[in-house]
Design a protein around this motif. Structure first.
Motif, PDB file in Angstrom:
ATOM      1  N   VAL A   6      -0.089  -9.985  -2.928  1.00 29.48           N
ATOM      2  CA  VAL A   6      -0.639  -8.659  -2.647  1.00 29.48           C
ATOM      3  C   VAL A   6      -0.320  -7.783  -3.854  1.00 29.48           C
ATOM      4  N   VAL A   7      -1.348  -7.194  -4.451  1.00 31.76           N
ATOM      5  CA  VAL A   7      -1.150  -6.274  -5.569  1.00 31.76           C
ATOM      6  C   VAL A   7      -1.941  -5.003  -5.300  1.00 31.76           C
ATOM      7  N   ALA A   8      -1.425  -3.887  -5.806  1.00 33.82           N
ATOM      8  CA  ALA A   8      -2.118  -2.613  -5.643  1.00 33.82           C
ATOM      9  C   ALA A   8      -1.804  -1.713  -6.827  1.00 33.82           C
ATOM     10  N   VAL A   9      -2.790  -0.883  -7.170  1.00 25.94           N
ATOM     11  CA  VAL A   9      -2.645   0.061  -8.272  1.00 25.94           C
ATOM     12  C   VAL A   9      -3.302   1.371  -7.874  1.00 25.94           C
ATOM     13  N   SER A  10      -2.607   2.475  -8.152  1.00 26.12           N
ATOM     14  CA  SER A  10      -3.162   3.815  -7.963  1.00 26.12           C
ATOM     15  C   SER A  10      -3.342   4.471  -9.321  1.00 26.12           C
ATOM     16  N   CYS A  11      -4.493   5.089  -9.515  1.00 26.36           N
ATOM     17  CA  CYS A  11      -4.841   5.771 -10.765  1.00 26.36           C
ATOM     18  C   CYS A  11      -5.545   7.085 -10.426  1.00 26.36           C
ATOM     19  N   PHE A  28       0.831  -1.203   0.000  1.00 25.80           N
ATOM     20  CA  PHE A  28       0.000   0.000   0.000  1.00 25.80           C
ATOM     21  C   PHE A  28       0.872   1.262   0.000  1.00 25.80           C
ATOM     22  N   ALA A  29       1.909   1.284   0.814  1.00 29.51           N
ATOM     23  CA  ALA A  29       2.802   2.451   0.869  1.00 29.51           C
ATOM     24  C   ALA A  29       3.512   2.661  -0.470  1.00 29.51           C
ATOM     25  N   ALA A  30       3.842   1.573  -1.156  1.00 31.29           N
ATOM     26  CA  ALA A  30       4.561   1.678  -2.431  1.00 31.29           C
ATOM     27  C   ALA A  30       3.742   2.371  -3.514  1.00 31.29           C
ATOM     28  N   VAL A  31       2.420   2.311  -3.423  1.00 33.95           N
ATOM     29  CA  VAL A  31       1.581   2.896  -4.479  1.00 33.95           C
ATOM     30  C   VAL A  31       1.001   4.261  -4.107  1.00 33.95           C
ATOM     31  N   GLY A  32       1.443   4.816  -3.007  1.00 34.05           N
ATOM     32  CA  GLY A  32       0.987   6.153  -2.639  1.00 34.05           C
ATOM     33  C   GLY A  32       1.438   7.166  -3.678  1.00 34.05           C
ATOM     34  N   ASP A  33       0.533   8.006  -4.128  1.00 34.97           N
ATOM     35  CA  ASP A  33       0.855   9.007  -5.142  1.00 34.97           C
ATOM     36  C   ASP A  33      -0.133  10.165  -5.015  1.00 34.97           C
ATOM     37  N   ASP A  34       0.380  11.382  -4.913  1.00 35.14           N
ATOM     38  CA  ASP A  34      -0.476  12.553  -4.731  1.00 35.14           C
ATOM     39  C   ASP A  34      -1.404  12.819  -5.908  1.00 35.14           C
ATOM     40  N   SER A  35      -1.080  12.307  -7.091  1.00 35.04           N
ATOM     41  CA  SER A  35      -1.931  12.544  -8.262  1.00 35.04           C
ATOM     42  C   SER A  35      -2.992  11.461  -8.446  1.00 35.04           C
ATOM     43  N   ALA A  36      -3.017  10.490  -7.556  1.00 34.63           N
ATOM     44  CA  ALA A  36      -3.983   9.385  -7.657  1.00 34.63           C
ATOM     45  C   ALA A  36      -5.193   9.662  -6.768  1.00 34.63           C
ATOM     46  N   GLY A  37      -6.369   9.555  -7.352  1.00 41.68           N
ATOM     47  CA  GLY A  37      -7.595   9.712  -6.595  1.00 41.68           C
ATOM     48  C   GLY A  37      -8.190   8.387  -6.167  1.00 41.68           C
ATOM     49  N   GLY A  38      -7.636   7.278  -6.706  1.00 44.32           N
ATOM     50  CA  GLY A  38      -8.148   5.963  -6.358  1.00 44.32           C
ATOM     51  C   GLY A  38      -7.019   4.957  -6.257  1.00 44.32           C
ATOM     52  N   THR A  39      -7.074   4.151  -5.221  1.00 40.71           N
ATOM     53  CA  THR A  39      -6.112   3.066  -5.045  1.00 40.71           C
ATOM     54  C   THR A  39      -6.898   1.796  -4.793  1.00 40.71           C
ATOM     55  N   ALA A  72       3.166  -6.417 -15.563  1.00 45.22           N
ATOM     56  CA  ALA A  72       2.952  -5.093 -14.967  1.00 45.22           C
ATOM     57  C   ALA A  72       3.119  -3.987 -16.012  1.00 45.22           C
ATOM     58  N   GLU A  73       4.097  -4.116 -16.873  1.00 47.37           N
ATOM     59  CA  GLU A  73       4.309  -3.107 -17.918  1.00 47.37           C
ATOM     60  C   GLU A  73       3.127  -3.045 -18.881  1.00 47.37           C
ATOM     61  N   LYS A  74       2.547  -4.211 -19.193  1.00 52.69           N
ATOM     62  CA  LYS A  74       1.353  -4.233 -20.058  1.00 52.69           C
ATOM     63  C   LYS A  74       0.189  -3.498 -19.407  1.00 52.69           C
ATOM     64  N   VAL A  75      -0.039  -3.746 -18.142  1.00 56.09           N
ATOM     65  CA  VAL A  75      -1.129  -3.075 -17.434  1.00 56.09           C
ATOM     66  C   VAL A  75      -0.868  -1.571 -17.375  1.00 56.09           C
ATOM     67  N   ALA A  76       0.360  -1.195 -17.077  1.00 57.49           N
ATOM     68  CA  ALA A  76       0.702   0.229 -17.003  1.00 57.49           C
ATOM     69  C   ALA A  76       0.532   0.919 -18.354  1.00 57.49           C
ATOM     70  N   ALA A  77       0.726   0.189 -19.435  1.00 50.91           N
ATOM     71  CA  ALA A  77       0.560   0.765 -20.776  1.00 50.91           C
ATOM     72  C   ALA A  77      -0.913   0.931 -21.144  1.00 50.91           C
ATOM     73  N   ASP A  78      -1.776   0.113 -20.559  1.00 50.71           N
ATOM     74  CA  ASP A  78      -3.196   0.110 -20.926  1.00 50.71           C
ATOM     75  C   ASP A  78      -4.088   0.954 -20.024  1.00 50.71           C
ATOM     76  N   PHE A  79      -3.576   1.388 -18.876  1.00 52.88           N
ATOM     77  CA  PHE A  79      -4.355   2.168 -17.921  1.00 52.88           C
ATOM     78  C   PHE A  79      -3.544   3.377 -17.481  1.00 52.88           C
ATOM     79  N   PRO A  80      -4.194   4.424 -16.979  1.00 52.15           N
ATOM     80  CA  PRO A  80      -3.459   5.600 -16.508  1.00 52.15           C
ATOM     81  C   PRO A  80      -2.893   5.376 -15.093  1.00 52.15           C
ATOM     82  N   VAL A  81      -2.006   4.414 -14.976  1.00 57.01           N
ATOM     83  CA  VAL A  81      -1.452   4.016 -13.685  1.00 57.01           C
ATOM     84  C   VAL A  81      -0.467   5.069 -13.189  1.00 57.01           C
ATOM     85  N   ARG A  82      -0.667   5.491 -11.958  1.00 58.14           N
ATOM     86  CA  ARG A  82       0.283   6.395 -11.303  1.00 58.14           C
ATOM     87  C   ARG A  82       1.325   5.599 -10.530  1.00 58.14           C
ATOM     88  N   ALA A  83       0.888   4.488  -9.912  1.00 53.40           N
ATOM     89  CA  ALA A  83       1.808   3.653  -9.136  1.00 53.40           C
ATOM     90  C   ALA A  83       1.243   2.237  -9.070  1.00 53.40           C
TER      91      ALA A  83
END
Length: 155
Positions: free
Chosen positions: A111-116, A36-47, A82-93
């Protein structure tokens, strides 16, 4: 399209840093807090966060023991997914950690997490990340049941 090319949101805007913050296959206990800490990003409104745990049954049979094994290429395949997912979605972390070795009922297996920017994107990207990880990364589950039967899953 690679992950860096996808991160331009507006013409003239500098690219965001690589959104893949943590990827690992470990033989030690996993931490939801670390992911959870690894995906913290100020530009993400959803995790979105997914935690897979070892359950006490499968297919109507009681699970007595469970172990995960991984091919030596598993981390490289995890990165590719992970790179494929990051290419297909506006992933911040993004972060994904999978356990190998012997696990007990209740242990964290993955455990997986994504911030967008928005929740719908975060949910969709997280689901795709876990689904593709389970379907494409060479990690195998060996289950032993209370009745003495056993099975390999994903092999």
């Amino acid at each position: 399209m690679d992950a860096m090319a996808r991160t331009y949101d507006h013409p003239g805007e500098a690219p965001a840093p690589n959104p893949i913050r943590l990827l690992a296959i470990r033989d030690t206990a996993l931490s939801v807090d670390e992911v959870f800490a690894a995906v913290g990003d100020d530009s993400a409104g959803g995790t979105a966060l997914f935690v897979g745990t070892v359950r006490d049954h499968d297919g109507g049979a009681d699970v007595a023991a469970l172990g995960y094994s991984a091919h030596p290429t598993a981390e490289a395949e995890l990165r590719r997914v992970a790179e494929k997912v990051a290419a297909d979605f506006p992933v911040r972390a993004m972060a994904a950690v999978h356990r190998v070795g012997d696990l007990a009922v209740g242990d964290l297996a993955v455990v997986v997490a994504v911030s967008c920017p928005h929740r719908a994107e975060a949910f969709a990207a997280c689901r795709r990340l876990i689904d593709d990880l389970k379907g494409e990364v060479p990690i195998w589950k060996h289950q032993q049941f209370a009745d003495g039967d056993e099975e390999w899953v994903g092999a």
